[in-house]
Scaffold this motif. Structure first.
Motif, PDB file in Angstrom:
ATOM      1  N   VAL A 201       0.822  -1.207   0.000  1.00 11.97           N
ATOM      2  CA  VAL A 201       0.000   0.000   0.000  1.00 11.97           C
ATOM      3  C   VAL A 201       0.855   1.255   0.000  1.00 11.97           C
ATOM      4  O   VAL A 201       0.475   2.281  -0.568  1.00 11.97           O
ATOM      5  N   CYS A 275      -7.610  -4.838  -2.708  1.00 13.23           N
ATOM      6  CA  CYS A 275      -8.229  -4.347  -1.482  1.00 13.23           C
ATOM      7  C   CYS A 275      -9.062  -3.104  -1.771  1.00 13.23           C
ATOM      8  O   CYS A 275      -8.887  -2.433  -2.794  1.00 13.23           O
ATOM      9  N   LEU A 277     -10.297   0.758  -0.812  1.00 11.44           N
ATOM     10  CA  LEU A 277      -9.766   1.985  -0.231  1.00 11.44           C
ATOM     11  C   LEU A 277     -10.936   2.880   0.140  1.00 11.44           C
ATOM     12  O   LEU A 277     -11.722   3.277  -0.725  1.00 11.44           O
ATOM     13  N   THR A 313      -8.761  -4.000   4.191  1.00  8.58           N
ATOM     14  CA  THR A 313      -9.273  -2.709   3.715  1.00  8.58           C
ATOM     15  C   THR A 313      -8.397  -1.573   4.223  1.00  8.58           C
ATOM     16  O   THR A 313      -7.925  -1.588   5.370  1.00  8.58           O
ATOM     17  N   ILE A 314      -8.190  -0.564   3.372  1.00  9.67           N
ATOM     18  CA  ILE A 314      -7.365   0.592   3.713  1.00  9.67           C
ATOM     19  C   ILE A 314      -8.263   1.814   3.926  1.00  9.67           C
ATOM     20  O   ILE A 314      -9.166   2.070   3.133  1.00  9.67           O
ATOM     21  N   LYS A 336      -1.196  -0.445   9.636  1.00  9.60           N
ATOM     22  CA  LYS A 336      -1.007  -0.839   8.244  1.00  9.60           C
ATOM     23  C   LYS A 336      -2.299  -0.705   7.441  1.00  9.60           C
ATOM     24  O   LYS A 336      -2.349  -1.063   6.268  1.00  9.60           O
ATOM     25  N   GLN A 337      -3.350  -0.178   8.117  1.00  8.45           N
ATOM     26  CA  GLN A 337      -4.638  -0.033   7.444  1.00  8.45           C
ATOM     27  C   GLN A 337      -5.167   1.395   7.469  1.00  8.45           C
ATOM     28  O   GLN A 337      -6.022   1.742   6.664  1.00  8.45           O
TER      29      GLN A 337
END
Length: 368
Positions: A201, A275, A277, A313-314, A336-337
């Motif tokens: 990411v 993923c 965003l 999920t980000i 990390k998200q």
């Protein structure tokens, strides 16, 4: 006996393989240098011939057509009129470079005040780097801003960028973005460590995001709904700014928890990272409340919409002013998200930030 021979053979093979690998690498570097050098000299010859001839576009076009035909008859493909124009553009982009290559300097081709005999090698003072290919320089010479062109060239060398990586950095306005960033050292370090494709990411997310294409008024009295509407209106440009692999999923995505409704401003999906965003738009400074809200959004979204095979999920909080203290002393620091990034609606002038950029680059070099 066979075991002993095998023990003797393996180190020998490794040493020979290392020699061959290094030799091939040197050959590639030499070929890169000589090809670009040759094209630069050809470009200069064409420029000087056209400048010395009739000052009409028709004359230059006719000269290029005749030259292209004769070169292709002798040397084969690779010398079309378009290619010759590229060679001329290379010289025009780097007119002060001096590169070594055997070159006849008779009266019709003589450099000013050189006095060199035919076939003498030109001395090198500031040539083209052997790690960059003709494809790199074809891309670099399209950049009109000389400072930006030199910046990309230096960073491509320092980071060992492929042609694809260089193209991605140019298209993402990396030079302009780094001028606008407060963390120039971090951005330079990250760019130099990039790989050939977004595998993480952090290879995708930017800071800041440049939203100049929204053409918003330069005032603090902008509502978040106004910013959101402008993004949707210019969705194609916004997708390009987000980066490679993104697709639009939803605006004001509704999520229901118990009897309460929650709405995510924008939802996208990245096919490279596999993923979702989630983007929350904020006018003003980043707050702890913003981070807590996005954390809840990510958890609810994953519980209800993430499918098997999707990566985590980000959540990205896009704010007009990033509070560095909040970012440092919150879950953003190690998550990390969850991420936060600043957006700018216009680019600052180079004059205001050029000195700072050079200072950060020197610091990065000294830290090696």
């Amino acid at each position: 006996m066979s075991d002993k021979n095998e023990l003797t053979f393996d180190p020998l093979f490794d040493r020979i393989a290392a020699i061959l690998d290094q030799s091939r690498s040197n050959i590639v570097r030499t070929v890169n240098s000589q090809i670009v050098a040759a094209y630069w000299h050809i470009g200069r010859e064409i420029f000087e011939a056209i400048q010395a001839g009739e000052k009409r576009a028709q004359y230059g076009q006719k000269l290029l057509a005749q030259l292209s035909k004769k070169l292709q008859e002798r040397y084969g493909k690779g010398f079309s009129v378009t290619s010759l124009k590229y060679f001329r553009s290379l010289y025009l982009a780097y007119p002060d470079r001096s590169v070594p290559i055997g070159r006849p300097v008779g009266d019709q081709f003589k450099l000013p005040a050189t006095g060199r005999p035919p076939g003498d090698l030109l001395e090198i003072s500031n040539g083209f780097h052997p790690d960059l290919s003709w494809s790199h320089y074809r891309m670099l010479m399209r950049i009109e801003n000389e400072k930006a062109r030199l910046f990309y060239e230096e960073e491509a060398i320092a980071g060992a960028w492929s042609k694809r990586q260089l193209e991605r950095q140019i298209n993402s306005l990396f030079y302009e973005r780094i001028l606008a960033s407060k963390d120039k050292k971090g951005m330079l370090a990250q760019a130099r460590e990039e790989t050939n494709g977004p595998s993480d990411v952090m290879d995708v997310l930017k800071d800041p995001y440049v939203l100049e294409f929204l053409d918003l008024p330069q005032t603090e009295r902008i509502h978040e709904s106004t910013l959101e509407t402008a993004i949707i209106t210019n969705l194609q440009h916004f997708l390009l700014e987000l980066g490679k692999g993104f697709s639009f999923v939803a605006r004001q995505k509704r999520m229901r928890f118990d009897d309460d409704d929650f709405y995510i401003d924008l939802v996208f999906y990245n096919f490279h990272l596999k993923c979702f965003l989630l983007i929350d738009l904020k006018i003003g400074k980043l707050t702890y409340q913003d981070i807590g809200q996005m954390d809840g959004y990510v958890r609810m979204f994953e519980a209800n919409y993430k499918v098997e095979g999707d990566n985590p999920t980000i959540g990205l909080i896009l704010c007009s002013e990033k509070n560095e203290a909040v970012a440092r002393y919150s879950v953003l620091n190690e998550s990390k998200q969850l991420f936060a990034a600043k957006y700018v609606t216009y680019l600052p002038s180079e004059e205001e930030l050029e000195k700072e950029l050079q200072r950060e680059r020197r610091r990065l070099e000294e830290a090696k």
